[in-house]
Write a protein that holds these residues in place. Structure first.
Motif, mmCIF file in Angstrom:
data_model
loop_
_atom_site.group_PDB
_atom_site.id
_atom_site.type_symbol
_atom_site.label_atom_id
_atom_site.label_comp_id
_atom_site.label_asym_id
_atom_site.label_seq_id
_atom_site.Cartn_x
_atom_site.Cartn_y
_atom_site.Cartn_z
ATOM 1 N N MET A 1 0.836 -1.182 0.000
ATOM 2 C CA MET A 1 0.000 0.000 0.000
ATOM 3 C C MET A 1 0.876 1.238 0.000
ATOM 4 S SD MET A 1 -3.231 -0.268 2.501
ATOM 5 C CE MET A 1 -3.353 -1.921 3.109
ATOM 6 N N GLU A 2 0.434 2.208 -0.722
ATOM 7 C CA GLU A 2 1.100 3.513 -0.718
ATOM 8 C C GLU A 2 0.200 4.487 0.023
ATOM 9 O OE1 GLU A 2 4.098 5.088 -1.796
ATOM 10 O OE2 GLU A 2 4.622 2.976 -1.856
ATOM 11 N N PHE A 3 0.792 5.271 0.888
ATOM 12 C CA PHE A 3 0.044 6.272 1.621
ATOM 13 C C PHE A 3 0.446 7.663 1.144
ATOM 14 C CE2 PHE A 3 -0.032 2.579 4.343
ATOM 15 C CZ PHE A 3 -1.364 2.527 4.706
ATOM 16 N N CYS A 4 -0.504 8.544 1.084
ATOM 17 C CA CYS A 4 -0.277 9.908 0.618
ATOM 18 C C CYS A 4 0.569 10.674 1.632
ATOM 19 C CB CYS A 4 -1.619 10.615 0.420
ATOM 20 S SG CYS A 4 -1.467 12.321 -0.125
ATOM 21 N N PRO A 5 1.676 11.281 1.203
ATOM 22 C CA PRO A 5 2.487 12.062 2.128
ATOM 23 C C PRO A 5 1.820 13.387 2.512
ATOM 24 C CG PRO A 5 3.381 12.219 -0.087
ATOM 25 C CD PRO A 5 2.252 11.229 -0.141
ATOM 26 N N LYS A 6 0.806 13.786 1.750
ATOM 27 C CA LYS A 6 0.120 15.055 1.992
ATOM 28 C C LYS A 6 -0.964 14.920 3.069
ATOM 29 C CE LYS A 6 -2.171 18.705 -0.635
ATOM 30 N NZ LYS A 6 -2.708 19.064 -1.943
ATOM 31 N N CYS A 7 -1.843 13.876 2.924
ATOM 32 C CA CYS A 7 -2.970 13.749 3.863
ATOM 33 C C CYS A 7 -2.991 12.425 4.627
ATOM 34 C CB CYS A 7 -4.296 13.938 3.130
ATOM 35 S SG CYS A 7 -4.746 12.565 2.039
ATOM 36 N N GLY A 8 -2.161 11.447 4.231
ATOM 37 C CA GLY A 8 -2.082 10.179 4.948
ATOM 38 C C GLY A 8 -3.062 9.117 4.485
ATOM 39 N N ALA A 9 -3.906 9.416 3.501
ATOM 40 C CA ALA A 9 -4.886 8.440 3.009
ATOM 41 C C ALA A 9 -4.207 7.414 2.103
ATOM 42 C CB ALA A 9 -5.998 9.156 2.239
ATOM 43 N N ILE A 10 -4.873 6.293 1.874
ATOM 44 C CA ILE A 10 -4.353 5.267 0.973
ATOM 45 C C ILE A 10 -4.448 5.781 -0.456
ATOM 46 C CG2 ILE A 10 -4.726 2.950 0.049
ATOM 47 C CD1 ILE A 10 -5.814 2.145 2.753
ATOM 48 N N MET A 11 -3.370 5.574 -1.209
ATOM 49 C CA MET A 11 -3.353 5.960 -2.621
ATOM 50 C C MET A 11 -3.611 4.720 -3.460
ATOM 51 S SD MET A 11 -0.074 8.522 -2.565
ATOM 52 C CE MET A 11 -0.271 9.058 -4.242
ATOM 53 N N PHE A 12 -4.436 4.851 -4.500
ATOM 54 C CA PHE A 12 -4.792 3.727 -5.357
ATOM 55 C C PHE A 12 -4.141 3.903 -6.731
ATOM 56 C CE2 PHE A 12 -8.194 3.871 -2.243
ATOM 57 C CZ PHE A 12 -8.245 2.539 -1.860
ATOM 58 N N GLN B 1 -2.813 7.556 -7.079
ATOM 59 C CA GLN B 1 -3.570 8.788 -6.905
ATOM 60 C C GLN B 1 -4.320 8.779 -5.596
ATOM 61 O OE1 GLN B 1 -5.954 9.623 -10.351
ATOM 62 N NE2 GLN B 1 -4.221 9.429 -11.741
ATOM 63 N N CYS B 2 -4.340 9.941 -4.956
ATOM 64 C CA CYS B 2 -5.020 10.113 -3.675
ATOM 65 C C CYS B 2 -6.288 10.922 -3.886
ATOM 66 C CB CYS B 2 -4.095 10.840 -2.698
ATOM 67 S SG CYS B 2 -4.866 11.097 -1.085
ATOM 68 N N GLY C 1 -5.933 14.621 -4.352
ATOM 69 C CA GLY C 1 -5.390 15.122 -5.596
ATOM 70 C C GLY C 1 -3.903 14.861 -5.785
ATOM 71 N N HIS C 2 -3.212 14.433 -4.731
ATOM 72 C CA HIS C 2 -1.775 14.152 -4.839
ATOM 73 C C HIS C 2 -1.552 12.921 -5.715
ATOM 74 C CE1 HIS C 2 2.414 14.177 -3.624
ATOM 75 N NE2 HIS C 2 2.330 12.876 -3.453
ATOM 76 N N LYS C 3 -0.522 12.969 -6.570
ATOM 77 C CA LYS C 3 -0.194 11.847 -7.452
ATOM 78 C C LYS C 3 1.273 11.479 -7.275
ATOM 79 C CE LYS C 3 -3.523 13.094 -11.009
ATOM 80 N NZ LYS C 3 -3.724 13.404 -12.419
ATOM 81 N N LYS C 4 1.572 10.180 -7.437
ATOM 82 C CA LYS C 4 2.943 9.697 -7.360
ATOM 83 C C LYS C 4 3.172 8.740 -8.520
ATOM 84 C CE LYS C 4 6.141 7.479 -4.166
ATOM 85 N NZ LYS C 4 6.297 6.935 -2.822
#
Length: 104
Positions: free
Chosen positions: A1-12, A19-20, A23-26
């Protein structure tokens, strides 16, 4: 799992990025792609339910928010002190999401 460094939510994963919901993308690099392995395939007949912040599952009460003065809040009880003391009542404003606590 990747977690958003901006808000801490799971990124899919979507296309070639994680993408979180904020709106944050990696970008998914080769090293990052090798880090993840699909362990279970989802059959097309299976239902997958994603829920957002708009799902209201907690009970509500009339209580004034100290931040925005809204008169409705979600509430829940949690044992934060010793077992022989009463629970702490937490409230979260339905409008601005400010959270506060009340003690008996």
């Amino acid at each position: 799992m990747e977690f958003c460094p901006k808000c801490g939510a799971i990124m899919f994963p979507k296309d070639d990025t994680f993408q979180c919901k904020c709106g944050h993308k990696k970008e998914i690099t080769k090293d990052l792609a090798n880090k993840y392995e699909v362990s279970e395939k989802v059959d097309t007949k299976d239902n997958i339910i994603f829920t957002g912040d708009d799902v209201r599952t907690l009970p509500t009460t009339r209580s004034e928010c100290p931040k925005c003065k809204n008169m409705e809040a979600f509430w829940w009880l949690q044992q934060t002190r010793r077992a022989d003391e009463s629970e702490t009542r937490f409230l979260r404003c339905t409008a601005c999401k400010h959270t506060w606590r009340e003690y008996d």
